[in-house]
Design a protein around this motif. Structure first.
Motif, PDB file in Angstrom:
ATOM      1  N   ARG A  71       0.876  -1.344  -0.004  1.00 14.50           N
ATOM      2  CA  ARG A  71       0.110   0.092  -0.104  1.00 14.50           C
ATOM      3  C   ARG A  71       0.777   1.279  -0.036  1.00 14.50           C
ATOM      4  O   ARG A  71       2.046   1.101   0.073  1.00 14.50           O
ATOM      5  CB  ARG A  71      -1.024  -0.002   1.076  1.00 14.50           C
ATOM      6  N   ALA A  72       0.312   2.572  -0.155  1.00 15.84           N
ATOM      7  CA  ALA A  72       0.878   3.770  -0.106  1.00 15.84           C
ATOM      8  C   ALA A  72       2.032   4.027   0.893  1.00 15.84           C
ATOM      9  O   ALA A  72       2.964   4.687   0.646  1.00 15.84           O
ATOM     10  CB  ALA A  72      -0.232   4.743  -0.230  1.00 15.84           C
ATOM     11  N   HIS A  73       1.907   3.420   1.918  1.00 12.43           N
ATOM     12  CA  HIS A  73       2.689   3.706   3.110  1.00 12.43           C
ATOM     13  C   HIS A  73       4.191   3.212   3.011  1.00 12.43           C
ATOM     14  O   HIS A  73       4.961   3.564   3.666  1.00 12.43           O
ATOM     15  CB  HIS A  73       1.977   3.081   4.446  1.00 12.43           C
ATOM     16  N   GLY A  74       4.140   2.150   2.276  1.00 15.91           N
ATOM     17  CA  GLY A  74       5.245   1.362   2.061  1.00 15.91           C
ATOM     18  C   GLY A  74       5.807   0.409   3.062  1.00 15.91           C
ATOM     19  O   GLY A  74       5.046   0.458   3.906  1.00 15.91           O
ATOM     20  N   PRO A 121       5.996   6.121  16.000  1.00 18.07           N
ATOM     21  CA  PRO A 121       6.656   4.876  15.659  1.00 18.07           C
ATOM     22  C   PRO A 121       6.167   3.602  15.178  1.00 18.07           C
ATOM     23  O   PRO A 121       6.619   2.986  14.524  1.00 18.07           O
ATOM     24  CB  PRO A 121       7.542   4.604  17.178  1.00 18.07           C
ATOM     25  N   GLU A 122       4.769   3.664  15.730  1.00 15.94           N
ATOM     26  CA  GLU A 122       3.966   2.713  15.291  1.00 15.94           C
ATOM     27  C   GLU A 122       3.268   2.718  13.973  1.00 15.94           C
ATOM     28  O   GLU A 122       2.763   1.742  13.589  1.00 15.94           O
ATOM     29  CB  GLU A 122       2.824   2.432  16.475  1.00 15.94           C
ATOM     30  N   HIS A 123       3.768   4.019  13.295  1.00 12.77           N
ATOM     31  CA  HIS A 123       2.755   4.182  11.965  1.00 12.77           C
ATOM     32  C   HIS A 123       3.534   3.287  10.907  1.00 12.77           C
ATOM     33  O   HIS A 123       4.543   3.421  10.941  1.00 12.77           O
ATOM     34  CB  HIS A 123       2.764   5.736  11.611  1.00 12.77           C
ATOM     35  N   PRO A 124       2.674   2.744   9.950  1.00 10.43           N
ATOM     36  CA  PRO A 124       3.403   2.011   8.935  1.00 10.43           C
ATOM     37  C   PRO A 124       4.262   2.557   8.224  1.00 10.43           C
ATOM     38  O   PRO A 124       5.426   1.977   7.738  1.00 10.43           O
ATOM     39  CB  PRO A 124       1.948   1.400   8.199  1.00 10.43           C
ATOM     40  N   GLU A 125       3.917   3.760   7.702  1.00 14.68           N
ATOM     41  CA  GLU A 125       5.222   4.642   6.969  1.00 14.68           C
ATOM     42  C   GLU A 125       6.229   4.789   7.669  1.00 14.68           C
ATOM     43  O   GLU A 125       7.139   4.628   7.052  1.00 14.68           O
ATOM     44  CB  GLU A 125       4.378   5.906   6.527  1.00 14.68           C
ATOM     45  N   VAL A 126       6.191   5.103   9.076  1.00 14.29           N
ATOM     46  CA  VAL A 126       7.609   5.116   9.804  1.00 14.29           C
ATOM     47  C   VAL A 126       8.258   4.036   9.836  1.00 14.29           C
ATOM     48  O   VAL A 126       9.482   3.857   9.759  1.00 14.29           O
ATOM     49  CB  VAL A 126       7.163   5.911  11.192  1.00 14.29           C
ATOM     50  N   ILE A 127       7.395   2.877  10.008  1.00 15.65           N
ATOM     51  CA  ILE A 127       8.133   1.495  10.116  1.00 15.65           C
ATOM     52  C   ILE A 127       8.860   1.286   9.130  1.00 15.65           C
ATOM     53  O   ILE A 127       9.953   0.640   8.907  1.00 15.65           O
ATOM     54  CB  ILE A 127       7.183   0.437  10.453  1.00 15.65           C
ATOM     55  N   VAL A 157      17.749  14.611   9.506  1.00 16.02           N
ATOM     56  CA  VAL A 157      16.491  14.176   9.844  1.00 16.02           C
ATOM     57  C   VAL A 157      15.425  14.334   8.660  1.00 16.02           C
ATOM     58  O   VAL A 157      15.530  15.190   7.684  1.00 16.02           O
ATOM     59  CB  VAL A 157      16.099  15.219  10.852  1.00 16.02           C
ATOM     60  N   VAL A 158      14.385  13.433   8.761  1.00 21.05           N
ATOM     61  CA  VAL A 158      13.159  13.373   7.538  1.00 21.05           C
ATOM     62  C   VAL A 158      12.085  13.195   8.355  1.00 21.05           C
ATOM     63  O   VAL A 158      12.050  12.919   9.809  1.00 21.05           O
ATOM     64  CB  VAL A 158      13.238  12.146   6.754  1.00 21.05           C
ATOM     65  N   SER A 159      11.046  13.546   8.072  1.00 21.31           N
ATOM     66  CA  SER A 159       9.755  13.498   8.733  1.00 21.31           C
ATOM     67  C   SER A 159       8.683  12.624   8.101  1.00 21.31           C
ATOM     68  O   SER A 159       8.657  12.449   6.850  1.00 21.31           O
ATOM     69  CB  SER A 159       9.042  14.977   8.868  1.00 21.31           C
ATOM     70  N   GLN A 160       7.772  12.018   8.922  1.00 20.92           N
ATOM     71  CA  GLN A 160       6.490  11.194   8.397  1.00 20.92           C
ATOM     72  C   GLN A 160       5.775  12.317   7.574  1.00 20.92           C
ATOM     73  O   GLN A 160       5.710  13.558   7.953  1.00 20.92           O
ATOM     74  CB  GLN A 160       5.871  11.039   9.525  1.00 20.92           C
ATOM     75  N   THR A 161       5.237  11.907   6.484  1.00 21.32           N
ATOM     76  CA  THR A 161       4.777  12.956   5.407  1.00 21.32           C
ATOM     77  C   THR A 161       3.557  13.619   5.847  1.00 21.32           C
ATOM     78  O   THR A 161       3.164  14.590   5.255  1.00 21.32           O
ATOM     79  CB  THR A 161       4.400  12.084   4.215  1.00 21.32           C
ATOM     80  N   THR A 162       2.855  12.936   6.911  1.00 17.03           N
ATOM     81  CA  THR A 162       1.717  13.521   7.291  1.00 17.03           C
ATOM     82  C   THR A 162       1.600  14.601   8.628  1.00 17.03           C
ATOM     83  O   THR A 162       0.669  15.075   8.900  1.00 17.03           O
ATOM     84  CB  THR A 162       0.657  12.663   7.387  1.00 17.03           C
TER      85      THR A 162
END
Ligand code: SF4
Length: 285
Positions: A71-74, A121-127, A157-162
């Motif tokens: 899915r889109a989260h990767g 930390p628990e968000h799929p995109e971040v994982i 540093v990078v950020s979760q997109t949302t």
């Protein structure tokens, strides 16, 4: 009652692309098709996918054969490798903007930076990003987390997109005190920032603000947070069934926005509730 609809709302580019990928894959391949996790955080969409014969599975262990759609989260690279090692056909629906974050995190790691990822930390995109960032990457979700970090010579540093841009700026500012060299990539997606700005613009003009999106949709929760900061009569709802007529007492204007995982059909049902009472005048601002 007048309804103001945010000019940017609902499915983002990445979600539209992922849903289209599922539809095209379901129509073109033989054998069972799965998504690794729900294609979006929206039960209505997941049900639509099931009607196409596509089932969401939470882990590769639950898939023995067929095609798996990312899915889109990767996902982390290890997950892609494991799927291929199992003999599954992999269709990668990762949003190109998320792929960019994964690549930036990997490049920072390869250039010797301590990689910091701002996100949940628990968000799929971040994982997924953590997996691409290699060993030693750390996730921070608050200024307190940054304060607890040891000093490093170089931090990237990078950020979760949302994430909310102002919050990320504060994290970046705090990280400057933790290193000699800081490289910060602005990886917040424009779709998110545009939806938040459009939502705030509407929320400031209305008596009641509605944010349509499920509780497990991170960007929907954030939309509700930013709207609530300017309009305390903000309500996040997953579907029109959750609407409560008591919310609209004395209200002349109602605003509507929707998270990036909310399909048009859910938005239309809210506008149509209840039996046309909210439809006297509709404008997109
Ligand atoms: S919010 Fe942005 S980064 Fe995330 S899936 Fe949508 S377009 Fe891609």
């Amino acid at each position: 009652m007048k309804i103001l609809i945010a000019k940017e709302l609902g499915f983002c580019f990445g979600v539209k692309r992922a849903v289209k990928t599922v539809e095209e894959t379901a129509a073109s391949v033989n054998g069972q098709v799965y998504t690794l996790g729900p294609i979006v955080h929206n039960d209505e969409v997941v049900t639509q996918m099931q009607s196409l014969g596509v089932w969401a599975k939470d882990a590769l262990d639950e898939i023995d054969a067929g095609t798996v759609i990312i899915r889109a989260h990767g996902v982390p690279p290890e997950t892609l490798d494991a799927a291929r090692d199992k003999g599954l056909r992999v269709v990668d629906g990762t949003c190109p903007l998320v792929i960019k974050v994964q690549q930036l995190a990997r490049a920072l790691h390869d250039e010797g930076y301590q990689v910091v990822i701002y996100g949940a930390p628990e968000h799929p995109e971040v994982i997924g990003i953590v997996g691409w960032a290699g060993a030693g990457a750390v996730v921070v979700q608050s200024l307190e987390d940054v304060a607890a970090l040891p000093r490093h010579k170089k931090i990237g540093v990078v950020s979760q997109t949302t994430k909310i841009p102002a919050d990320y700026q504060a994290i970046v500012g705090a990280l400057m005190g933790k290193c000699q060299e800081l490289r910060a990539h602005n990886t917040i997606c424009n779709a998110t920032a545009q939806r938040q700005a459009a939502a705030i613009e509407v929320a400031q003009q209305v008596d009641v603000m509605l944010v349509i999106g499920e509780a497990h949709s991170s960007n929907s929760r954030r939309l509700a947070e930013v709207c609530a900061q300017v309009n305390p009569r903000t309500h996040r709802i997953a579907t029109a069934d959750e609407l409560d007529s008591a919310w609209f007492t004395g209200a002349e204007k109602v605003g509507i926005t929707a998270g990036a995982s909310t399909p048009d059909s859910s938005i239309e049902k809210v506008i149509a509730w209840p039996n046309g009472v909210m439809q006297s005048e509709i404008a997109q601002v």
